[in-house]
Design a protein around this motif. Structure first.
Motif, PDB file in Angstrom:
ATOM      1  N   PHE A   1      -2.076   9.026  -5.243  1.00 11.45           N
ATOM      2  CA  PHE A   1      -2.774   8.009  -4.457  1.00 11.45           C
ATOM      3  C   PHE A   1      -2.429   6.613  -4.966  1.00 11.45           C
ATOM      4  CE2 PHE A   1      -6.504   5.268  -3.782  1.00 11.45           C
ATOM      5  CZ  PHE A   1      -6.680   5.396  -2.414  1.00 11.45           C
ATOM      6  N   GLY A   2      -2.489   6.439  -6.277  1.00 12.59           N
ATOM      7  CA  GLY A   2      -2.165   5.145  -6.865  1.00 12.59           C
ATOM      8  C   GLY A   2      -0.729   4.743  -6.617  1.00 12.59           C
ATOM      9  N   SER A   3       0.177   5.706  -6.690  1.00 11.56           N
ATOM     10  CA  SER A   3       1.598   5.410  -6.466  1.00 11.56           C
ATOM     11  C   SER A   3       1.854   4.953  -5.037  1.00 11.56           C
ATOM     12  CB  SER A   3       2.448   6.636  -6.790  1.00 11.56           C
ATOM     13  OG  SER A   3       2.325   6.966  -8.148  1.00 11.56           O
ATOM     14  N   VAL A   4       1.201   5.610  -4.077  1.00 11.75           N
ATOM     15  CA  VAL A   4       1.373   5.219  -2.673  1.00 11.75           C
ATOM     16  C   VAL A   4       0.870   3.788  -2.475  1.00 11.75           C
ATOM     17  CG1 VAL A   4       0.564   5.651  -0.318  1.00 11.75           C
ATOM     18  CG2 VAL A   4       1.346   7.559  -1.733  1.00 11.75           C
TER      19      VAL A   4
ATOM     20  N   ILE B   1      -4.220  -6.735  -3.390  1.00  9.29           N
ATOM     21  CA  ILE B   1      -5.245  -5.694  -3.222  1.00  9.29           C
ATOM     22  C   ILE B   1      -4.614  -4.309  -3.322  1.00  9.29           C
ATOM     23  CG2 ILE B   1      -6.811  -4.628  -1.545  1.00  9.29           C
ATOM     24  CD1 ILE B   1      -7.537  -7.489  -0.643  1.00  9.29           C
ATOM     25  N   PHE B   2      -3.561  -4.075  -2.540  1.00  7.50           N
ATOM     26  CA  PHE B   2      -2.924  -2.753  -2.561  1.00  7.50           C
ATOM     27  C   PHE B   2      -2.304  -2.465  -3.925  1.00  7.50           C
ATOM     28  CE2 PHE B   2      -3.381  -2.878   2.000  1.00  7.50           C
ATOM     29  CZ  PHE B   2      -3.524  -1.548   2.344  1.00  7.50           C
ATOM     30  N   GLY B   3      -1.605  -3.432  -4.487  1.00 10.74           N
ATOM     31  CA  GLY B   3      -0.980  -3.238  -5.793  1.00 10.74           C
ATOM     32  C   GLY B   3      -2.006  -3.025  -6.889  1.00 10.74           C
ATOM     33  N   GLY B   4      -3.105  -3.766  -6.851  1.00  4.84           N
ATOM     34  CA  GLY B   4      -4.157  -3.620  -7.855  1.00  4.84           C
ATOM     35  C   GLY B   4      -4.833  -2.259  -7.787  1.00  4.84           C
ATOM     36  N   ILE B   5      -5.166  -1.812  -6.573  1.00  3.45           N
ATOM     37  CA  ILE B   5      -5.759  -0.483  -6.418  1.00  3.45           C
ATOM     38  C   ILE B   5      -4.775   0.585  -6.887  1.00  3.45           C
ATOM     39  CG2 ILE B   5      -6.525   1.220  -4.702  1.00  3.45           C
ATOM     40  CD1 ILE B   5      -7.764  -1.149  -3.154  1.00  3.45           C
TER      41      ILE B   5
ATOM     42  N   VAL C   1       3.259   1.287  -4.062  1.00  5.10           N
ATOM     43  CA  VAL C   1       4.463   1.090  -3.250  1.00  5.10           C
ATOM     44  C   VAL C   1       4.154   0.207  -2.036  1.00  5.10           C
ATOM     45  CG1 VAL C   1       6.110   2.269  -1.730  1.00  5.10           C
ATOM     46  CG2 VAL C   1       5.662   3.169  -4.019  1.00  5.10           C
ATOM     47  N   VAL C   2       3.019   0.460  -1.379  1.00  4.49           N
ATOM     48  CA  VAL C   2       2.639  -0.374  -0.237  1.00  4.49           C
ATOM     49  C   VAL C   2       2.458  -1.833  -0.687  1.00  4.49           C
ATOM     50  CG1 VAL C   2       0.817  -0.839   1.470  1.00  4.49           C
ATOM     51  CG2 VAL C   2       1.637   1.496   1.120  1.00  4.49           C
ATOM     52  N   GLY C   3       1.816  -2.044  -1.830  1.00  7.51           N
ATOM     53  CA  GLY C   3       1.639  -3.393  -2.358  1.00  7.51           C
ATOM     54  C   GLY C   3       2.966  -4.070  -2.641  1.00  7.51           C
ATOM     55  N   LEU C   4       3.907  -3.316  -3.208  1.00  9.17           N
ATOM     56  CA  LEU C   4       5.232  -3.880  -3.501  1.00  9.17           C
ATOM     57  C   LEU C   4       5.994  -4.206  -2.220  1.00  9.17           C
ATOM     58  CD1 LEU C   4       6.285  -1.659  -6.538  1.00  9.17           C
ATOM     59  CD2 LEU C   4       5.684  -4.094  -6.572  1.00  9.17           C
TER      60      LEU C   4
ATOM     61  N   LEU D   1      -4.589   0.622 -10.685  1.00 11.69           N
ATOM     62  CA  LEU D   1      -5.815   1.172 -11.236  1.00 11.69           C
ATOM     63  C   LEU D   1      -5.822   2.703 -11.158  1.00 11.69           C
ATOM     64  CD1 LEU D   1      -8.691   0.600 -12.354  1.00 11.69           C
ATOM     65  CD2 LEU D   1      -9.468   0.700  -9.986  1.00 11.69           C
ATOM     66  N   PHE D   2      -5.574   3.250  -9.974  1.00 12.05           N
ATOM     67  CA  PHE D   2      -5.611   4.705  -9.809  1.00 12.05           C
ATOM     68  C   PHE D   2      -4.477   5.392 -10.569  1.00 12.05           C
ATOM     69  CE2 PHE D   2      -8.699   3.893  -6.572  1.00 12.05           C
ATOM     70  CZ  PHE D   2      -9.457   5.049  -6.514  1.00 12.05           C
ATOM     71  N   ALA D   3      -3.268   4.848 -10.462  1.00 14.25           N
ATOM     72  CA  ALA D   3      -2.141   5.463 -11.173  1.00 14.25           C
ATOM     73  C   ALA D   3      -2.339   5.360 -12.678  1.00 14.25           C
ATOM     74  CB  ALA D   3      -0.826   4.812 -10.759  1.00 14.25           C
ATOM     75  N   GLY D   4      -2.864   4.241 -13.145  1.00 11.96           N
ATOM     76  CA  GLY D   4      -3.104   4.066 -14.577  1.00 11.96           C
ATOM     77  C   GLY D   4      -4.172   5.006 -15.107  1.00 11.96           C
TER      78      GLY D   4
END
Length: 144
Positions: free
Chosen positions: A8-11, A120-124, A14-17, A127-130
């Motif tokens: 979930f965090g990776s998706v 927002i997308f990159g931060g979420i 990627v969207v944030g990037l 957070l989840f991936a971390g």
């Protein structure tokens, strides 16, 4: 569960990037000019959530900006970023970014319109991936 958090965090990351890349690309190609906020378009941004579950039932103000493109044509656009209270008032001067080959693709040169969604997308995502990665690493260290 750990794999789900990482996925979930990776998706989201990627969207944030990708959104950040779109903003950088836009900035690279954009022409700059001055514009004027000619109106505030108030909208109730109810996107299907029940009114009871929403913490903020107030309408959102989207600035409508008029500017003149390099070819001398007067153009108007509504910003895709709104707020309440409004970030701009009628008559405010703003810097406008637009693509010369597509002058109707315009944005206000501001933090929210260029960087809010990528952050927002990159931060979420981070957070989840971390958290997922931290749990996975801690779980592996416990095993003998």
């Amino acid at each position: 569960m750990t794999f789900g958090a990482i996925a979930f965090g990776s998706v989201f990351l990627v969207v944030g990037l990708v959104l950040a890349g779109v903003s950088v690309s836009f900035l690279t190609d954009a022409e700059r000019t001055n514009g004027t906020v000619v109106a505030l378009e108030w909208r109730d941004d109810d996107t299907g959530t029940s009114r009871r579950s929403r913490s903020n039932d107030r309408p959102t103000a989207y600035p409508v900006v008029e500017y003149t493109s390099a070819d001398g044509t007067a153009r108007t656009f509504r910003s895709s970023t709104g707020s309440n209270p409004p970030s701009y008032d009628r008559g405010d001067r703003v810097e406008v970014l637009y693509r010369a080959d597509s002058p109707d693709d315009a944005r206000i040169d501001g933090f929210a319109s260029l960087w809010l969604l990528p952050l927002i997308f990159g931060g979420i995502g981070l957070l989840f991936a971390g958290v997922g990665t931290g749990i996975a690493v801690a779980g592996r260290r416990r095993r003998p």
